[in-house]
Design a protein around this motif. Structure first.
Motif, PDB file in Angstrom:
ATOM      1  N   GLU A   7      -2.806  -6.296  -9.370  1.00  0.00           N
ATOM      2  CA  GLU A   7      -3.670  -5.275  -8.785  1.00  0.00           C
ATOM      3  C   GLU A   7      -2.968  -4.576  -7.621  1.00  0.00           C
ATOM      4  O   GLU A   7      -2.216  -5.210  -6.873  1.00  0.00           O
ATOM      5  N   PRO A   8      -3.223  -3.272  -7.438  1.00  0.00           N
ATOM      6  CA  PRO A   8      -2.649  -2.551  -6.293  1.00  0.00           C
ATOM      7  C   PRO A   8      -3.310  -2.975  -4.993  1.00  0.00           C
ATOM      8  O   PRO A   8      -4.461  -3.437  -4.990  1.00  0.00           O
ATOM      9  N   LEU A   9      -2.579  -2.829  -3.915  1.00  0.00           N
ATOM     10  CA  LEU A   9      -3.104  -3.177  -2.596  1.00  0.00           C
ATOM     11  C   LEU A   9      -3.676  -1.914  -1.960  1.00  0.00           C
ATOM     12  O   LEU A   9      -2.964  -1.098  -1.379  1.00  0.00           O
ATOM     13  N   PRO A  18       0.822  -1.218   0.000  1.00  0.00           N
ATOM     14  CA  PRO A  18       0.000   0.000   0.000  1.00  0.00           C
ATOM     15  C   PRO A  18       0.854   1.267   0.000  1.00  0.00           C
ATOM     16  O   PRO A  18       2.043   1.221   0.298  1.00  0.00           O
ATOM     17  N   GLY A  19       0.195   2.376  -0.335  1.00  0.00           N
ATOM     18  CA  GLY A  19       0.900   3.641  -0.374  1.00  0.00           C
ATOM     19  C   GLY A  19       0.024   4.705  -1.005  1.00  0.00           C
ATOM     20  O   GLY A  19      -1.203   4.643  -0.930  1.00  0.00           O
ATOM     21  N   SER A  20       0.671   5.657  -1.648  1.00  0.00           N
ATOM     22  CA  SER A  20      -0.045   6.749  -2.311  1.00  0.00           C
ATOM     23  C   SER A  20      -0.885   6.211  -3.460  1.00  0.00           C
ATOM     24  O   SER A  20      -0.396   5.466  -4.311  1.00  0.00           O
ATOM     25  N   PHE A  21      -2.164   6.596  -3.498  1.00  0.00           N
ATOM     26  CA  PHE A  21      -3.024   6.158  -4.590  1.00  0.00           C
ATOM     27  C   PHE A  21      -2.483   6.638  -5.933  1.00  0.00           C
ATOM     28  O   PHE A  21      -2.445   5.892  -6.908  1.00  0.00           O
ATOM     29  N   THR A  22      -2.066   7.899  -5.976  1.00  0.00           N
ATOM     30  CA  THR A  22      -1.525   8.445  -7.212  1.00  0.00           C
ATOM     31  C   THR A  22      -0.261   7.705  -7.626  1.00  0.00           C
ATOM     32  O   THR A  22      -0.087   7.348  -8.795  1.00  0.00           O
ATOM     33  N   GLY A  23       0.623   7.463  -6.678  1.00  0.00           N
ATOM     34  CA  GLY A  23       1.862   6.754  -6.968  1.00  0.00           C
ATOM     35  C   GLY A  23       1.617   5.335  -7.445  1.00  0.00           C
ATOM     36  O   GLY A  23       2.250   4.865  -8.401  1.00  0.00           O
ATOM     37  N   LEU A  24       0.682   4.643  -6.807  1.00  0.00           N
ATOM     38  CA  LEU A  24       0.372   3.274  -7.208  1.00  0.00           C
ATOM     39  C   LEU A  24      -0.178   3.227  -8.633  1.00  0.00           C
ATOM     40  O   LEU A  24       0.205   2.361  -9.427  1.00  0.00           O
ATOM     41  N   ARG A  25      -1.064   4.143  -8.941  1.00  0.00           N
ATOM     42  CA  ARG A  25      -1.627   4.174 -10.286  1.00  0.00           C
ATOM     43  C   ARG A  25      -0.535   4.440 -11.323  1.00  0.00           C
ATOM     44  O   ARG A  25      -0.531   3.842 -12.405  1.00  0.00           O
ATOM     45  N   LEU A  26       0.393   5.329 -10.991  1.00  0.00           N
ATOM     46  CA  LEU A  26       1.481   5.654 -11.908  1.00  0.00           C
ATOM     47  C   LEU A  26       2.343   4.417 -12.168  1.00  0.00           C
ATOM     48  O   LEU A  26       2.675   4.103 -13.315  1.00  0.00           O
TER      49      LEU A  26
END
Length: 210
Positions: free
Chosen positions: A195-197, A73-81
Motif C-alpha cells: 500500500e502507498p504511504l 510519501p509523495g505525489s498521489f499521481t506518481g504513487l498510483r502510477l
C-alpha cells in the motif's frame, strides 16, 4: 552467447526496483546485490526505462525474480502510477513484491541526513520521528542538520535559515535511487498487499490540484 548468459542469470536473484513518488522516477536492476543498471527520468517513462534496463543487462522480463516499489510519501499521481506498474508486472510475471518508503530510501543514500520530500501545497514530508506532512517553517532542526530530497531543494532558503545544511541542487543524494529500495526490501508478498504511504487526504478529494 545469449543462451549462456540467460542460463547464468537464472541461477541468481534478479530484482527490479523503482520509485515514482517524486518528480523523478528512479529505477534499477539488481542481481544478487550488484547493480546492473540504473535510470532516472519522467514517471511517465517508467516502463520504457525498465525495458532499457533489461536490454542493457541482456535479461528477459521472465528472468525477474521479484519487484520492489517505492511507497512514498509523495505525489498521489506518481504513487498510483508506480503501484499500478508493480501490480501489472507482478501479475503478468507471477512475481512477489515488496514496498519501501521513499523517505527510507533517501536516508539510505545519505546516511545521517534528514530526508525531505516536496509535498506540494507549501508543505513537506519528513520522517523526523513518525512520517508526517508539515510546513517547511514548522520543521525544527538542530544546527547543521543535513537535509536531502526535492523538498530540501525547493525550500532551501527556509530550511537553511532554520539551521539546515543542504547539498547543491544537482547532488546525487537528492534522488531516491532505486538501488537503495532493493537494499532495504524485505517481506516480499502479493502485489496487492503493498500500500502507498498517504499522509493526508488526496488533492482531488479536497478540490486542490497538484
Amino acid at each position: 552467447m545469449r543462451e549462456a548468459t540467460a542460463e547464468w542469470s537464472r541461477s541468481k536473484v534478479l530484482t527490479l526496483a523503482f520509485d515514482t513518488a517524486t518528480g523523478v522516477a528512479t529505477s534499477a536492476l539488481i542481481e544478487d546485490g550488484e547493480t546492473l543498471g540504473e535510470r532516472a527520468g519522467l514517471p511517465a517513462r517508467l516502463l520504457e526505462d525498465v525495458n532499457e534496463l533489461l536490454d542493457q543487462a541482456a535479461a528477459r522480463p521472465t528472468e525477474l525474480n521479484r519487484i520492489v516499489v517505492g511507497t512514498g510519501p509523495g505525489s498521489f499521481t506518481g504513487l498510483r502510477l508506480g503501484l499500478a506498474a508493480a501490480r501489472a508486472l507482478a501479475f503478468a510475471l507471477d512475481l512477489k513484491v515488496a514496498g519501501v518508503s521513499t523517505l527510507d530510501a533517501l536516508a539510505a543514500g545519505a546516511p545521517g541526513a534528514l530526508p525531505v520530500i516536496d509535498a506540494r501545497r507549501r508543505e513537506i514530508f519528513v520522517a523526523n520521528g513518525e512520517p508526517r506532512a508539515l510546513a517547511p517553517a514548522e520543521l525544527e532542526l538542530v544546527q547543521g542538520t543535513l537535509c536531502v530530497g526535492n523538498g530540501a531543494v525547493r525550500y532551501r532558503t527556509i530550511l537553511e535559515a532554520a539551521g539546515a545544511e543542504i547539498p547543491p541542487d544537482r547532488d546525487e543524494r537528492h534522488l531516491p535511487r532505486a538501488r537503495f529500495h532493493a537494499q532495504l526490501a524485505h517481506d516480499f508478498g502479493p502485489a496487492e498487499a503493498v500500500e502507498p504511504l498517504y499522509l493526508r487526504v488526496p488533492d482531488a478529494d479536497r478540490t486542490v490540484r497538484e
